[in-house]
Design a protein around this motif. Structure first.
Motif, short mmCIF file in Angstrom:
data_model
loop_
_atom_site.label_atom_id
_atom_site.label_comp_id
_atom_site.label_asym_id
_atom_site.label_seq_id
_atom_site.Cartn_x
_atom_site.Cartn_y
_atom_site.Cartn_z
N GLN A 1 -81.88 12.21 -68.87
CA GLN A 1 -81.85 13.49 -68.17
C GLN A 1 -82.52 13.31 -66.81
N PRO A 2 -81.98 13.89 -65.75
CA PRO A 2 -82.60 13.74 -64.42
C PRO A 2 -84.00 14.35 -64.42
N PHE A 3 -84.84 13.85 -63.51
CA PHE A 3 -86.19 14.39 -63.42
C PHE A 3 -86.66 14.48 -61.97
N VAL A 4 -87.55 15.42 -61.74
CA VAL A 4 -88.13 15.68 -60.42
C VAL A 4 -89.65 15.66 -60.57
N GLY A 5 -90.35 15.64 -59.44
CA GLY A 5 -91.80 15.60 -59.48
C GLY A 5 -92.48 16.92 -59.21
N ARG A 6 -91.69 17.93 -58.87
CA ARG A 6 -92.27 19.25 -58.60
C ARG A 6 -91.20 20.32 -58.78
N ARG A 7 -91.62 21.44 -59.28
CA ARG A 7 -90.69 22.53 -59.59
C ARG A 7 -89.97 23.04 -58.34
N GLU A 8 -90.62 22.96 -57.17
CA GLU A 8 -90.03 23.46 -55.93
C GLU A 8 -88.76 22.71 -55.54
N LEU B 1 -92.51 5.67 -58.11
CA LEU B 1 -91.49 6.73 -58.17
C LEU B 1 -92.16 8.10 -58.22
N TRP B 2 -93.20 8.22 -59.02
CA TRP B 2 -93.93 9.49 -59.13
C TRP B 2 -94.49 9.90 -57.78
N LYS B 3 -95.06 8.94 -57.02
CA LYS B 3 -95.60 9.25 -55.70
C LYS B 3 -94.53 9.82 -54.77
N ILE B 4 -93.34 9.26 -54.83
CA ILE B 4 -92.24 9.73 -53.97
C ILE B 4 -91.76 11.11 -54.42
N LEU B 5 -91.63 11.30 -55.73
CA LEU B 5 -91.14 12.58 -56.26
C LEU B 5 -92.09 13.74 -55.95
#
Length: 140
Positions: A101-108, A83-87
């Motif tokens: 809480q939702p999460f993303v892998g990069r601020r952009e 999942l981290w690789k995809i995010l």
């Protein structure tokens, strides 16, 4: 864990697509079965640790997907790392029904998310490893 987690890609607040090969690369070599009728890939880590991935394929081009549902995500570091690789390479968010809480892998990714989703689920946090993915999923 017996719940569902969702990974969805957004661009400018709308559903977006990324290459399906990103999902394949992240989960290989653990994809043990593909059920094309249901766009389902079974991911197996060991005899007791598996999950079904239901891909949201582009109806006109299966080489693109907008994300997937993970049915019964196991507590397995290889899943969290995938999942981290995809995010990290897509404008995607992971979320669950309930308290996670939702999460993303990069601020952009943040400005691309759907504002109604953010309002309903909360402002996503940025995770920086598979271990942090695990921590957030455990909150479900």
């Amino acid at each position: 864990m017996s719940f569902e987690a969702y990974l969805n890609c957004f661009e400018d607040g709308e559903e977006s697509y990324f290459p399906t090969s990103i999902v394949e690369d992240a989960f290989a070599p653990f994809i043990t079965r593909r059920e094309t009728e249901f766009s389902c890939w079974v991911v197996t880590y060991d005899d007791t640790s598996s999950a079904d991935l239901y891909l949201n394929l582009d109806p006109g081009d299966a080489s693109r997907c907008s994300g997937f549902t993970i049915a019964r995500p196991p507590d397995n570091p290889r899943l969290h790392d995938a999942l981290w690789k995809i995010l990290r390479v897509t404008s995607s968010v992971v979320y669950c029904a309930g308290g996670c809480q939702p999460f993303v892998g990069r601020r952009e990714t943040m400005p691309h998310l759907n504002s109604d989703m953010v309002e309903a689920l909360g402002t996503p946090v940025v995770v920086s490893s598979g271990g942090e993915v695990k921590d957030w999923l455990e909150r479900s």
